[in-house]
Design an enzyme around this catalytic site. Structure first.
Site, mmCIF file in Angstrom:
data_model
loop_
_atom_site.group_PDB
_atom_site.id
_atom_site.type_symbol
_atom_site.label_atom_id
_atom_site.label_comp_id
_atom_site.label_asym_id
_atom_site.label_seq_id
_atom_site.Cartn_x
_atom_site.Cartn_y
_atom_site.Cartn_z
ATOM 1 N N ASN A 19 2.111 -5.109 -3.216
ATOM 2 C CA ASN A 19 0.719 -5.472 -2.928
ATOM 3 C C ASN A 19 -0.083 -4.212 -2.590
ATOM 4 O OD1 ASN A 19 -1.135 -7.756 -2.325
ATOM 5 N ND2 ASN A 19 -1.065 -7.018 -0.201
ATOM 6 N N GLU B 96 0.799 -1.237 0.000
ATOM 7 C CA GLU B 96 0.000 0.000 0.000
ATOM 8 C C GLU B 96 0.828 1.283 0.000
ATOM 9 O OE1 GLU B 96 -2.827 -0.325 3.225
ATOM 10 O OE2 GLU B 96 -3.792 -2.077 2.348
ATOM 11 N N HIS C 138 -10.212 -6.025 -2.312
ATOM 12 C CA HIS C 138 -11.275 -5.783 -1.324
ATOM 13 C C HIS C 138 -12.395 -5.051 -2.073
ATOM 14 C CE1 HIS C 138 -8.918 -7.251 1.972
ATOM 15 N NE2 HIS C 138 -7.928 -6.434 1.670
ATOM 16 N N ASP D 108 -12.098 -10.179 -0.922
ATOM 17 C CA ASP D 108 -13.371 -10.276 -0.199
ATOM 18 C C ASP D 108 -14.317 -9.264 -0.839
ATOM 19 O OD1 ASP D 108 -12.499 -7.853 1.033
ATOM 20 O OD2 ASP D 108 -12.204 -8.783 2.997
ATOM 21 N N GLU E 243 -6.125 -10.737 -1.397
ATOM 22 C CA GLU E 243 -6.949 -10.541 -0.188
ATOM 23 C C GLU E 243 -8.424 -10.434 -0.564
ATOM 24 O OE1 GLU E 243 -5.444 -7.248 2.178
ATOM 25 O OE2 GLU E 243 -3.365 -7.802 1.786
HETATM 26 C C1 XIL Z 1 -6.432 -6.439 8.183
HETATM 27 C C2 XIL Z 1 -6.744 -7.617 9.075
HETATM 28 O O1 XIL Z 1 -7.634 -8.493 8.420
HETATM 29 C C3 XIL Z 1 -7.343 -7.146 10.388
HETATM 30 O O2 XIL Z 1 -7.488 -8.235 11.292
HETATM 31 C C4 XIL Z 1 -6.451 -6.085 11.011
HETATM 32 O O3 XIL Z 1 -7.049 -5.574 12.176
HETATM 33 C C5 XIL Z 1 -6.185 -4.971 10.026
HETATM 34 O O4 XIL Z 1 -5.631 -5.504 8.849
HETATM 35 N N1 XIL Z 1 -4.922 -4.641 3.636
HETATM 36 C C6 XIL Z 1 -3.962 -5.502 4.089
HETATM 37 C C7 XIL Z 1 -4.266 -6.418 5.207
HETATM 38 O O5 XIL Z 1 -2.884 -5.591 3.487
HETATM 39 O O6 XIL Z 1 -3.151 -6.694 5.997
HETATM 40 C C8 XIL Z 1 -5.390 -5.894 6.071
HETATM 41 O O7 XIL Z 1 -5.725 -6.892 7.041
HETATM 42 C C9 XIL Z 1 -6.578 -5.525 5.220
HETATM 43 C C10 XIL Z 1 -6.209 -4.442 4.237
#
Ligand code: XIL
Length: 373
Positions: A211, A170, A247, A279, A277
Site C-alpha cells: 500500500n 509506504e 490522497h 480523499d 485511502e
Molecule cells: C493517518 C491518520 O488518518 C491520522 O489520524 C494519523 O494521525 C496519521 O495517519 N497514509 C496511511 C494512513 O497509510 O495510515 C495515514 O493515516 C494517512 C497516510
C-alpha cells in the site's frame, strides 16, 4: 460563510447537470454508495473510521449519532478500515507487549454490522512504536525477529477477520527507490519479503497488499511498486494486491485515463487493486469552484476503478470532513471527504454516484488476478 450555504449555492449547478444513466437528478440515487458500487461490479465502497477517542474535533454534540448512523446503519458503506488502531504504535507499544484494544473497537463494529474489514498496517516507518527506532543498531537477526514477532502476533490477532492486510506501507520514495527507513537501512528489501512471507503463513485467507500513496498515475513510483510485486512473485511469496492510497488534490488531479493506466499497470501483474485511502483535499475555504473540481476528481478516481478489471473496491479515508486528518497535516487544505460539517452530501458525493452508475454492465468477473506460476 458556513459551508452549508456555500453548498447551497453550488448545488443547483450539480442538480442541473444531466445525471448519467438517465436519472432526473442525484436524489434518484438514494440507496447508498455501496449499493451502486456492487451494482457496478465492485466488492465494496467503504470508509475508514477511527475510535471515538480520536474524534476530538466533532462540531456538534449530536455528531456521533448522525455519524454512526451513516457509517454503520446506512447503505453507504460495505467496508471499513481502522484509521489508526492496528498500527504498530498501538499494537506493540513496548517490545513484546501487545494491545489490540483500539483496533478491536473498529473490527468488532465491522463484524456486528456486516462490513468487510481491511486491516492496516503491519510494517510501516510511520506511527511506529518509539522502542523500535530508539535503537538504530539492531543486528539483522534482531530486526528479523522483531518483524516476525510483530506480524505473527498482530495478523494472528485478527486472523480470519480481514478481507485484506496492508502488509507493508509506504516503502518507496517518489523516485521509485526504497525509502531509507530503519527497516530498509538494516535489512534492505528483505524486510518486505519477510513481512509478506510471515503474513502469508499466519493468515492464509487475508489478501496481502502493498500500500502506498502517489501511485494514482504512472510514474517512477508506480514502477517501484511494480518492482515490489515482481520481487515477491519471483520469490514465490504471496502478494495479492496493491493499494493505491489516493490522497489527491482537487486543484491538480489525475485524469480518468491516467488513473486507468496506473491501475492497469498493476492489474497486468496479476494482482488486484483497490483505492484504499481516497480523499481529495482542497484549498480552504471550500467554494463552488474547488468543490466542482473535487467532484470531478472523485468521479475520475472512482470511475477508473469501476472501469478496470482488477480494481475491486474503494475506501475513503473517513467520510465526514471534520474527522479528516488533512487539516492537521496540510496547513490551509481540508474538506477532502464526501459529507460536509453539517452532514449534507457534497457535490463530490454525486460525482461518486455518477462514476458508479454510468455503467450498466459490470466490466469485471468476480475474482481478478492469477498466479504467474
Ligand atoms: C493517518 C491518520 O488518518 C491520522 O489520524 C494519523 O494521525 C496519521 O495517519 N497514509 C496511511 C494512513 O497509510 O495510515 C495515514 O493515516 C494517512 C497516510
Amino acid at each position: 460563510m458556513h459551508l452549508s450555504s456555500l453548498l447551497l449555492s453550488a448545488l443547483p449547478l450539480t442538480l442541473a447537470s444531466p445525471t448519467p444513466g438517465g436519472g432526473k437528478g442525484p436524489e434518484k440515487y438514494d440507496k447508498g454508495l455501496n449499493f451502486y458500487a456492487k451494482q457496478a461490479g465492485l466488492k465494496y465502497f467503504g470508509a475508514a473510521t477511527d475510535t471515538p477517542g480520536f474524534r476530538e474535533r466533532a462540531p456538534y454534540p449530536q455528531s456521533y449519532k448522525q455519524y454512526d448512523q451513516i457509517m454503520w446503519k446506512s447503505g453507504e458503506f460495505g467496508q471499513t478500515t481502522p484509521t489508526n488502531g492496528q498500527k504498530w504504535l498501538f499494537t506493540e507499544p513496548q517490545q513484546g507487549v501487545f494491545n489490540y484494544t483500539e483496533g478491536n473497537v473498529v473490527s468488532s463494529l465491522a463484524r456486528k454490522h456486516g462490513k468487510y474489514l481491511r486491516c492496516h498496517a503491519l510494517v510501516w516507518h510511520s506511527q511506529l512504536a518509539p522502542w523500535v527506532e530508539a535503537k538504530q543498531d539492531w543486528t539483522k537477526q534482531q530486526l528479523r525477529d522483531i518483524i516476525v514477532s510483530h506480524v505473527t502476533k498482530v495478523a494472528g490477532a485478527w486472523k480470519g477477520q480481514c478481507y485484506a492486510w496492508d502488509v507493508v506501507n509506504e516503502a518507496l520514495n517518489e523516485d521509485g527507490t526504497y525509502r531509507e527507513s530503519l527497516f530498509y537501512k538494516i535489512l534492505g528489501e528483505e524486510y518486505i519479503t519477510l513481512a509478506f512471507k510471515t503474513a502469508a503463513k499466519v493468515d492464509p485467507f487475508a489478501k496481502l497488499y502493498y500500500n502506498d500513496y502517489n501511485l494514482e498515475w504512472p510514474s517512477a513510483k508506480t514502477a517501484g511498486a511494480q518492482r515490489i510485486v515482481r520481487l515477491l512473485q519471483k520469490n514465490r511469496i504471496r502478494i495479492d494486491g496493491v493499494g493505491l492510497q489516493a490522497h489527491l488534490i482537487a486543484e491538480d488531479h489525475p485524469t480518468l485515463d491516467q488513473h486507468i493506466d496506473a491501475i492497469q499497470g498493476f492489474a497486468k501483474l496479476g494482482v488486484e487493486v483497490a483505492l484504499t485511502e481516497l480523499d481529495i483535499r482542497l484549498q480552504t475555504p471550500a467554494n463552488a469552484t474547488n468543490l466542482a473540481l473535487q467532484k470531478e476528481a472523485y468521479k475520475n478516481a472512482v470511475g477508473a476503478c469501476v472501469q478496470v478489471k482488477g480494481c475491486i473496491g474503494v475506501t475513503i479515508w473517513d467520510f465526514y470532513d471534520p474527522f479528516s486528518w488533512v487539516p492537521d497535516v496540510f496547513p490551509g487544505e481540508g474538506a477532502p471527504l464526501l459529507w460536509a460539517e453539517d452532514f449534507s452530501k457534497k457535490p463530490a458525493y454525486y460525482g461518486v454516484i455518477e462514476a458508479l452508475t454510468n455503467k450498466t454492465t459490470p466490466a469485471k468477473p468476480g475474482k481478478p488476478g492469477f498466479w504467474p506460476w
